[in-house]
Design a protein around this motif. Structure first.
Motif, PDB file in Angstrom:
ATOM      1  N   SER A   1       1.022  -0.680   0.365  1.00  0.00           N
ATOM      2  CA  SER A   1      -0.339   0.039  -0.243  1.00  0.00           C
ATOM      3  C   SER A   1       0.945   1.435   0.138  1.00  0.00           C
ATOM      4  O   SER A   1       1.940   1.597   0.674  1.00  0.00           O
ATOM      5  CB  SER A   1      -0.958   0.439   0.958  1.00  0.00           C
ATOM      6  OG  SER A   1      -1.756   1.351   1.497  1.00  0.00           O
ATOM      7  N   ARG A   2       0.049   1.916  -1.011  1.00  0.00           N
ATOM      8  CA  ARG A   2       1.128   3.722  -1.121  1.00  0.00           C
ATOM      9  C   ARG A   2       1.813   3.880   0.511  1.00  0.00           C
ATOM     10  O   ARG A   2       2.194   4.471   0.914  1.00  0.00           O
ATOM     11  CB  ARG A   2       0.334   4.302  -2.349  1.00  0.00           C
ATOM     12  CG  ARG A   2       1.114   5.936  -2.114  1.00  0.00           C
ATOM     13  CD  ARG A   2       0.358   6.331  -2.825  1.00  0.00           C
ATOM     14  NE  ARG A   2       0.982   7.993  -2.684  1.00  0.00           N
ATOM     15  CZ  ARG A   2       1.804   8.541  -3.548  1.00  0.00           C
ATOM     16  NH1 ARG A   2       1.822   7.670  -4.656  1.00  0.00           N
ATOM     17  NH2 ARG A   2       2.216   9.721  -3.585  1.00  0.00           N
TER      18      ARG A   2
ATOM     19  N   ASN B   1       7.188   8.476   3.713  1.00  0.00           N
ATOM     20  CA  ASN B   1       7.070   9.358   5.174  1.00  0.00           C
ATOM     21  C   ASN B   1       6.072  10.271   5.628  1.00  0.00           C
ATOM     22  O   ASN B   1       4.855   9.807   5.221  1.00  0.00           O
ATOM     23  CB  ASN B   1       8.052  10.158   4.849  1.00  0.00           C
ATOM     24  CG  ASN B   1       7.877  11.312   3.701  1.00  0.00           C
ATOM     25  OD1 ASN B   1       7.106  11.312   3.898  1.00  0.00           O
ATOM     26  ND2 ASN B   1       9.141  11.565   2.717  1.00  0.00           N
ATOM     27  N   ASN B   2       6.578  10.648   7.194  1.00  0.00           N
ATOM     28  CA  ASN B   2       5.426  11.185   7.357  1.00  0.00           C
ATOM     29  C   ASN B   2       4.538  12.450   6.558  1.00  0.00           C
ATOM     30  O   ASN B   2       3.491  12.622   6.525  1.00  0.00           O
ATOM     31  CB  ASN B   2       5.600  11.459   8.778  1.00  0.00           C
ATOM     32  CG  ASN B   2       6.355  10.830   9.519  1.00  0.00           C
ATOM     33  OD1 ASN B   2       5.611   9.088   9.635  1.00  0.00           O
ATOM     34  ND2 ASN B   2       7.093  10.598  10.413  1.00  0.00           N
ATOM     35  N   ALA B   3       5.943  13.290   5.756  1.00  0.00           N
ATOM     36  CA  ALA B   3       5.002  14.628   5.036  1.00  0.00           C
ATOM     37  C   ALA B   3       4.404  14.061   4.112  1.00  0.00           C
ATOM     38  O   ALA B   3       3.363  15.203   3.287  1.00  0.00           O
ATOM     39  CB  ALA B   3       6.000  15.066   4.245  1.00  0.00           C
ATOM     40  N   GLY B   4       4.197  12.295   3.682  1.00  0.00           N
ATOM     41  CA  GLY B   4       3.093  12.143   2.204  1.00  0.00           C
ATOM     42  C   GLY B   4       4.211  12.634   0.689  1.00  0.00           C
ATOM     43  O   GLY B   4       3.711  12.043   0.077  1.00  0.00           O
TER      44      GLY B   4
END
Length: 58
Positions: free
Chosen positions: A41-42, A47-50
């Motif tokens: 899954s993406r 990362n936390n920032a996406g």
């Protein structure tokens, strides 16, 4: 590989080893890592920032 270093008046020669076939880098990527990354899954990979893939999550 021969270097410019010398020991006992002879050039130092180094030998490298890497596995080939199913356990070499390309085999591991093709058979194990790529399918897992492509099927993940993406949200699990980002990362936390996406805005980028988190290498530790990947």
């Amino acid at each position: 590989m021969t270097t410019n270093k010398q020991r006992d008046c002879k050039p130092v020669v180094g030998y490298g080893y890497t596995s080939v076939g199913g356990f070499g880098q390309s085999g591991l990527i093709r058979k194990r890592f790529a399918p897992r990354l492509l099927n993940a899954s993406r949200d699990l990979l980002m990362n936390n920032a996406g805005d980028n893939i988190d290498p530790f999550r990947a």
